[in-house]
Design an enzyme around this catalytic site. Structure first.
Site, PDB file in Angstrom:
ATOM      1  N   LYS B  73      -0.009  -7.518  -3.700  1.00  0.00           N
ATOM      2  CA  LYS B  73      -0.850  -7.123  -2.548  1.00  0.00           C
ATOM      3  C   LYS B  73      -2.046  -7.283  -2.589  1.00  0.00           C
ATOM      4  CE  LYS B  73      -0.609  -2.988   0.535  1.00  0.00           C
ATOM      5  NZ  LYS B  73      -0.026  -1.593   0.399  1.00  0.00           N
ATOM      6  N   SER B 148       2.400  -0.823   4.734  1.00  0.00           N
ATOM      7  CA  SER B 148       1.690  -1.631   4.694  1.00  0.00           C
ATOM      8  C   SER B 148       2.020  -2.882   3.919  1.00  0.00           C
ATOM      9  CB  SER B 148       0.315  -1.026   4.370  1.00  0.00           C
ATOM     10  OG  SER B 148       0.326  -0.626   3.011  1.00  0.00           O
ATOM     11  N   SER B 172       4.191   2.861   2.206  1.00  0.00           N
ATOM     12  CA  SER B 172       3.951   1.413   2.241  1.00  0.00           C
ATOM     13  C   SER B 172       4.649   0.611   1.267  1.00  0.00           C
ATOM     14  CB  SER B 172       2.186   1.469   1.872  1.00  0.00           C
ATOM     15  OG  SER B 172       1.723   1.463   3.077  1.00  0.00           O
TER      16      SER B 172
END
Lengths: 94, 479
Positions: B73, B148, B172
């Site tokens: 990420k 996310s 997330s």
């Protein structure tokens, strides 16, 4: 109304445009309305949880390690002069 | 049909790479991503050349991973590689160090492909707040992948990487894993070092794996877990071999279904599949019982006080001085205001304002303190529940993937999509989402397993048994 968005925006260092102010104020008032449900709960003598691990201070040995990444850090900053971060004028001359 | 190299699980990729070297797999994944990323937008930077240049020679690829290609990420720092949290304010930020998880995976022979798209600063449940544009769900490109860590979940689901890392502050990792049909684990708070993870909510954030299978998750957890002197919240506790927990034996395991997680508002297809998953575990010998977590309804409200308070403080450092964007201003204050106003997107501004409000003089007791106290009540719910059961089983998300633009203009509706994932972060316990079925329209559904602190092994045990029994991880999106 308790939520004064202009004041909070000032504290948050955000210069919001008028249309942003309007939209964000409406959103945040709705979120705060939702949050008010917590008022249903009696919490007088409950201890607050700030951290799930219940850590006390964490210490480490004060050993010197040799690293030098100054030039690398400085080289990527948005504005520098020599080995320093450069910012606009802080204090106005009298 | 023979399996393509990009379809390999991490376990299979390691076996192939050990025998034949990793290059064929790396090439297959690179080609696949070049083809699909323009449609799915899973990567913000896909630069295998960058990592090839970092003098990764074949001998660097020994270790456990043997050169298996991974992705991370865009909020996990990689030395010398732009890392931006999908925010304009960090454009051009190049970290001068590796996050501990990057160092550990690199030492184990990982080949990093690139960085995955996300909601800006991990603020969101749909990957629509990214400064790089929305991410698309590979099962239906008109739908969100969740957030996310949506880019990481999409990359894994669409075979654009063999496995990935995400971060989880309120769901997330787990919510996008559920919406994309992959396995996502949020470890116990303190299990994995956050050194080099750009901070959002410091009393919640954890890094964890997003993978094709439960076994792959265990392999990565073995590598990234453990104490790190650079993170004072990492816990000095022995890391077990998680792959040993993959025994397909759940006899006697006590699993609780909290009644507060099966209420009105939950999609009926989600409820059916999640209850079916519980039944599968029951047939395998687990004991299933209904339990109660009475303060569940307050979790989202607590989270949107405490997590935004932490976020507004953590984002105070972005002021145009040391890294990223700087907007011109005639004095220092004007530069701060302009930089932050241009650099942050709308959701980041909303959370900064809300966070600074709940911390401000006059409101601290009524909001922040109150939130911390209710956090204690939620924690006690779980402590009580874990006296009766070993694991808690719930839906990961109340609905399958929703449409792009469906919730973006209603922040509260978006926040409520994390209602079942937030409690594990408030309490600091480990929680995994794994696929348990599909809707009639073909959208994946995730089931969540939560355990006591540091009992990731209990989760792996039940998750592996369930996965091996229902075997739906073999179903792939048509792309």
């Amino acid at each position: 109304m308790e939520f004064e968005i202009e004041k909070i925006a000032q504290l948050s260092r955000l210069s919001l445009k008028p249309e942003e102010l309007k939209k964000l104020r409406k959103d945040i008032e709705s979120i705060l309305g939702y949050i008010k449900t917590l008022g249903d709960l009696k919490t007088g003598d409950i201890e607050p949880t700030s951290h799930v691990l219940d850590l006390e201070n964490v210490f480490r040995k004060d050993d010197v390690t040799r690293i030098n990444i100054r030039d690398e850090v400085i080289s990527r900053a948005p504005c520098v002069e020599g080995p320093f971060f450069k910012v606009p004028k802080v204090v106005d001359k009298e | 049909m023979e399996k393509q190299l990009y379809e390999l699980t991490l376990k299979e990729a390691i076996d192939v790479a050990k025998a034949e070297g990793p290059w064929e797999i790396i090439r297959a994944v690179i080609d696949r991503t070049a083809l699909l990323n323009p449609r799915l937008n899973a990567f913000v930077r896909f630069e295998p050349e960058h990592f090839l240049k970092k003098s990764r020679k074949s001998e660097d690829f020994k270790g456990v991973l043997s050169g298996a290609p991974l992705s991370v990420k865009d909020n996990i720092c990689i030395h010398g590689c732009e890392t931006t949290c999908a925010s304009k304010i960090l454009r051009g930020h190049v970290p001068p160090y590796d996050a501990t998880v990057i160092r550990k995976l690199g030492d184990a022979g990982a080949f990093f492909l690139g960085q995955c798209n996300m909601d800006e600063f991990a603020f969101g449940s749909s990957c629509e707040t990214s400064a790089y544009g929305a991410v698309k769900n590979p099962w239906d490109i008109e739908r969100v992948p969740g957030g996310s860590s949506g880019g990481s979940a999409v990359a894994v689901a669409a075979d654009m990487t063999i496995a990935a890392l995400g971060s989880d502050t309120g769901g997330s990792i787990r919510q996008p894993a559920a919406l994309c049909g992959v396995v996502g684990l949020k470890p116990t708070y303190g299990r994995v070092s956050r050194y080099g993870l750009i901070a959002f909510g410091s009393s919640f954030d954890q890094i964890g794996p997003i993978t094709k299978t439960v076994e792959d998750s265990a392999i990565l957890m073995n590598l990234i877990s453990g104490f790190d002197p650079h993170d004072s919240t990492s816990v000095n506790q022995t890391v077990p071999d998680y792959t040993k927990a993959l025994a397909r034996n759940v006899k006697g395991l006590r699993i609780g279904l909290p009644k507060e997680y099966f209420v009105e508002g939950i999609d009926p297809e989600v409820e059916t599949k999640v209850r079916e998953a519980a039944n599968v575990l029951k047939q395998l010998g687990a004991q299933i019982k209904t339990i109660s977590l009475p303060h569940t309804a307050y979790a989202v409200a607590v989270y949107y006080i405490v997590a935004v308070a932490e976020a507004s403080s953590n984002l105070g450092r972005f002021d145009g001085v040391q890294y990223g964007l700087r907007a011109p201003g005639k004095n220092l204050l004007e530069m701060y205001f302009e930089t932050r106003n241009q650099g942050f997107g709308e959701e980041a501004k909303r959370r900064i304002l809300l966070g600074n409000f709940v911390l401000s003089a006059g409101y601290y007791e009524a909001y922040y303190r109150k939130g911390q106290k209710v956090r204690t009540l939620i924690r006690k719910d779980f402590e009580e529940a874990f006296k009766e059961v070993d694991l808690i089983l719930t839906p990961t998300s109340p609905t399958p993937a929703f449409k792009i633009n469906e919730k973006i203009s209603d922040p509260l509706a978006m926040y409520l999509s994390d209602i079942f994932t937030i409690p594990a972060n408030l309490v600091g316990i480990p929680a995994m989402s794994l696929p348990c079925g599909f809707t009639e329209k073909g959208l994946p559904i995730g089931v969540q397993l939560m355990a006591k602190p540091f009992d990731e092994e209990g989760i792996f045990r039940a998750a592996f048994a369930l996965e091996q029994e229902i075997r739906i991880y073999k179903r792939k999106p048509k792309l």
